[in-house]
Design an enzyme around this catalytic site. Structure first.
Site, mmCIF file in Angstrom:
data_model
loop_
_atom_site.group_PDB
_atom_site.id
_atom_site.type_symbol
_atom_site.label_atom_id
_atom_site.label_comp_id
_atom_site.label_asym_id
_atom_site.label_seq_id
_atom_site.Cartn_x
_atom_site.Cartn_y
_atom_site.Cartn_z
ATOM 1 N N ARG A 122 -3.970 8.751 -5.625
ATOM 2 C CA ARG A 122 -4.643 7.775 -6.484
ATOM 3 C C ARG A 122 -4.778 8.364 -7.872
ATOM 4 O O ARG A 122 -5.239 9.511 -8.002
ATOM 5 C CB ARG A 122 -6.024 7.473 -5.894
ATOM 6 C CG ARG A 122 -6.843 6.429 -6.638
ATOM 7 C CD ARG A 122 -6.366 5.061 -6.234
ATOM 8 N NE ARG A 122 -7.165 3.971 -6.774
ATOM 9 C CZ ARG A 122 -8.108 3.341 -6.077
ATOM 10 N NH1 ARG A 122 -8.432 3.734 -4.854
ATOM 11 N NH2 ARG A 122 -8.753 2.315 -6.595
ATOM 12 N N PHE A 126 -2.048 -0.943 -10.184
ATOM 13 C CA PHE A 126 -2.591 -2.150 -9.558
ATOM 14 C C PHE A 126 -3.914 -2.629 -10.150
ATOM 15 O O PHE A 126 -4.472 -3.613 -9.687
ATOM 16 C CB PHE A 126 -2.689 -2.004 -8.037
ATOM 17 C CG PHE A 126 -3.297 -0.702 -7.567
ATOM 18 C CD1 PHE A 126 -4.649 -0.481 -7.662
ATOM 19 C CD2 PHE A 126 -2.480 0.276 -7.012
ATOM 20 C CE1 PHE A 126 -5.206 0.693 -7.216
ATOM 21 C CE2 PHE A 126 -3.027 1.477 -6.559
ATOM 22 C CZ PHE A 126 -4.398 1.684 -6.667
ATOM 23 N N GLU A 179 -1.353 4.321 -8.136
ATOM 24 C CA GLU A 179 -0.989 5.344 -7.161
ATOM 25 C C GLU A 179 0.280 6.034 -7.667
ATOM 26 O O GLU A 179 1.232 5.355 -8.075
ATOM 27 C CB GLU A 179 -0.728 4.656 -5.815
ATOM 28 C CG GLU A 179 -0.536 5.578 -4.646
ATOM 29 C CD GLU A 179 -1.830 5.941 -3.910
ATOM 30 O OE1 GLU A 179 -2.936 5.625 -4.408
ATOM 31 O OE2 GLU A 179 -1.731 6.552 -2.848
ATOM 32 N N LYS A 239 0.864 -1.179 0.000
ATOM 33 C CA LYS A 239 0.000 0.000 0.000
ATOM 34 C C LYS A 239 0.899 1.228 0.000
ATOM 35 O O LYS A 239 1.647 1.454 0.936
ATOM 36 C CB LYS A 239 -0.917 0.010 1.216
ATOM 37 C CG LYS A 239 -1.889 1.168 1.198
ATOM 38 C CD LYS A 239 -2.808 1.129 2.390
ATOM 39 C CE LYS A 239 -3.960 2.123 2.270
ATOM 40 N NZ LYS A 239 -3.533 3.478 1.986
HETATM 41 P P1 AMP Z 1 -7.198 4.991 2.365
HETATM 42 O O1 AMP Z 1 -6.965 6.299 1.646
HETATM 43 O O2 AMP Z 1 -6.451 4.851 3.646
HETATM 44 O O3 AMP Z 1 -8.673 4.650 2.443
HETATM 45 O O4 AMP Z 1 -6.583 3.831 1.438
HETATM 46 C C1 AMP Z 1 -7.007 3.630 0.142
HETATM 47 C C2 AMP Z 1 -6.043 4.287 -0.801
HETATM 48 O O5 AMP Z 1 -4.786 3.637 -0.780
HETATM 49 C C3 AMP Z 1 -6.442 4.159 -2.249
HETATM 50 O O6 AMP Z 1 -7.411 5.107 -2.598
HETATM 51 C C4 AMP Z 1 -5.148 4.381 -2.972
HETATM 52 O O7 AMP Z 1 -4.965 5.762 -3.191
HETATM 53 C C5 AMP Z 1 -4.098 3.922 -1.985
HETATM 54 N N1 AMP Z 1 -3.343 2.731 -2.413
HETATM 55 C C6 AMP Z 1 -2.008 2.588 -2.271
HETATM 56 N N2 AMP Z 1 -1.591 1.409 -2.723
HETATM 57 C C7 AMP Z 1 -2.683 0.749 -3.176
HETATM 58 C C8 AMP Z 1 -2.889 -0.547 -3.759
HETATM 59 N N3 AMP Z 1 -1.907 -1.401 -3.958
HETATM 60 N N4 AMP Z 1 -4.179 -0.850 -4.097
HETATM 61 C C9 AMP Z 1 -5.196 0.009 -3.893
HETATM 62 N N5 AMP Z 1 -5.054 1.232 -3.340
HETATM 63 C C10 AMP Z 1 -3.805 1.601 -2.977
#
Ligand code: AMP
Length: 529
Positions: A227, A310, A272, A222
């Protein structure tokens, strides 16, 4: 042809505002929409939720509160007369388009004055509310979408799905009224029209993720960045953010990277963009949250970006959202020749996954994502098909104040001010606030005990003598001007009450600062300049 006047829309808004029943609101709006031409319904649906233009549109009114109130004040003298004809909904919208296109404030003001002068007092009031995104008739987007479903004879699910692809209540309403259920069901991804990205739910445990995804799952690193959804057709490349704004111009490196690796004529890629300085990732989102939009664009241009892909939603004319994740990954690998992909393993072995997480953290990334191999891509939905696994740490804090709860927590002191101890002065300093983590019984007991410790009151806040210690989990420590301590815990939640500990035993401010610095060992620090 029915030409609905803006005053009819205002009348509807007043009726909707006057009832507290959700189903009645839905019925009123549905009935109204049914009477309109599809294009009018689109405009009305948008205005009702305080939008003038589609969410993804780059058009903006750029009319601030000061300008609006000046225009309204200027009207007072003229406004006593009863107007015979109010402008139609579509006339209002076309004037607003002109306001958006006008480059000078004076021109904007003149156009708005012209528009408002042709309206009665109530219409002006509601239009001002719509333009300042404060419609407040108790009909948020969910209610309007439900009304669209009812007006067009389709299910709410179908309308919601169409909305996630179109990102515009207006467009959904227009298509639904024009083509009925079939038109709503046939909505799908179109190239150069960004869709809302699929989101993930929090998960605290790797084993739980494996179990939930049926014994094995795809773990990806992650990344902490921005995004991006990249649409490509031939030479044309467009990059959109999670909020659907077009940031192509700010990300030439992303555009270049995609051009270089893509082996397809057309595609929509999900990924990302991460900032990398000195080989280390920059914690981008924190920065984004703090700076204004324009500065973000400037910053994006300044920091070199790396793209980590991804997902793939479209490839050479085929929409892939209904394909399972495992198939989409194969197609993504194929389309990119395996370049630019997020680090990934597929496993059912928790030890292997832990090791993978350790490597992600060591490289300065946020944690892992676990993705169900069989899952389709559901735009805009946050569910358990995608789980985010972020490591957390805990500190011991003492409660120095609490707020009376709302709703279900009414009658309980349920929102707690958490403090650590400053070794230098012995003072307890607030580093965060949380209402998360306690059971109903604990809330009750806590309320009773805190009232015994009360030393003062301020509005809804009860200040208490520092005595009750709680173990608090957090995902990150941030610098914060809000608290005197200068630090704040992100995503704080109580893990347990430490009846066994006294306030002198809580974590010190100095320890918290040390942990804060530690966070930057594997992350680059970026000073906004
Ligand atoms: P959060 O913002 O904490 O809800 O986490 C989701 C966000 O993590 C997504 O909207 C992406 O921007 C980010 N992200 C980073 N790496 C990944 C990945 N491998 N797959 C999906 N989302 C990812």
């Amino acid at each position: 042809m029915c030409v609905a006047s803006f005053s009819e829309l205002v009348r509807l808004c007043k009726l909707v505002e006057a009832t507290s029943s959700r189903s009645e609101k839905v019925a009123l709006i549905a009935e109204f929409l049914r009477r309109l031409q599809p294009a009018e319904a689109a405009a009305a649906a948008r205005l009702m939720v305080g939008e003038v233009f589609p969410e993804y549109s780059d058009m903006a009114l750029n009319v601030g509160w000061a300008l609006l109130s000046r225009v309204v004040k200027g009207l007072r003298a003229r406004q006593a007369r009863l107007l015979e004809a109010s402008p139609s909904i579509l006339e209002v919208c076309s004037t607003l388009e002109k306001v958006a296109a006008a480059s000078s404030r004076r021109r904007k003001e003149a156009l708005l004055t012209g528009l408002f002068s042709a309206m009665g007092r109530e219409e002006v009031e509601y239009l001002v509310r719509m333009l300042s995104r404060e419609v407040r008739i108790g009909a948020a987007k969910g209610v309007v979408l439900e009304a669209v479903a009812s007006a067009a004879g389709c299910s709410l699910e179908e309308v919601r799905r169409a909305y996630m692809f179109l990102s515009d209540v207006g467009d959904v309403a227009e298509r639904a009224l024009r083509g009925g259920r079939e038109a709503v069901r046939s909505v799908t991804l179109e190239i150069f029209r960004p869709v809302k990205p699929m989101l993930a739910e929090m998960c605290y445990d790797i084993r739980e993720a494996i179990r939930e995804h049926g014994g094995a799952t795809a773990f990806e690193w992650k990344y902490d960045g921005v995004r991006v959804q990249v649409h490509v057709k031939g030479d044309k490349v467009r990059v959109f953010t999670r909020r659907l704004s077009d940031v192509t111009a700010a990300m030439p490196d992303v555009v270049e990277a995609v051009r270089e690796v893509l082996r397809a004529e057309s595609a929509v890629l999900d990924g990302e963009a991460i900032g990398v300085v000195g080989g280390k990732p920059v914690p981008f989102q924190h920065l984004m949250r703090r700076v204004r939009r324009l500065e973000v664009r400037r910053l994006l241009r300044k920091v070199p970006l790396q793209l980590k892909l991804f997902d793939i939603l479209y490839l050479d004319g085929r929409v892939l959202v209904d394909e399972p994740y495992s198939r989409r990954w194969e197609l993504l690998e194929h389309a990119t020749g395996g370049e630019l992909l997020a680090e990934r393993i597929v496993t059912g072995d928790p030890r292997e996954a832990h090791e993978f997480l350790r490597r992600a953290l060591e490289a300065g990334h946020e944690g892992l994502m676990a993705k169900n191999m069989a899952s389709s891509y559901e735009p805009g939905s946050r569910g358990r098909k995608w789980l985010k696994i972020k490591p957390y740490d805990t500190v011991d804090c003492v409660i120095v104040g609490a707020e009376w709860g709302h709703g279900r927590r009414e009658g309980w002191l349920s929102d707690y001010y958490l403090a650590v101890r400053d070794e230098a002065t012995g003072e307890y300093l607030v580093v965060g606030k949380t209402f998360k983590g306690l059971t109903d019984e604990e809330f009750e007991e806590m309320t009773r005990r805190l009232l015994e410790l009360k030393v003062g009151e301020e509005g809804r806040v009860v200040w208490v003598r520092p005595a009750i210690v709680v173990e608090v989990a957090y995902n990150e420590i941030q610098e914060s001007p809000r608290y005197k301590s200068g630090m704040a815990l992100r995503f704080a939640r109580i893990v347990r009450i430490r009846w066994d500990k006294g306030p002198e035993e809580v974590t010190t401010l100095q320890e918290l600062r040390r942990r804060f610095e530690e966070q930057f060992k594997s992350k680059a620090r970026l000073h906004p300049s």
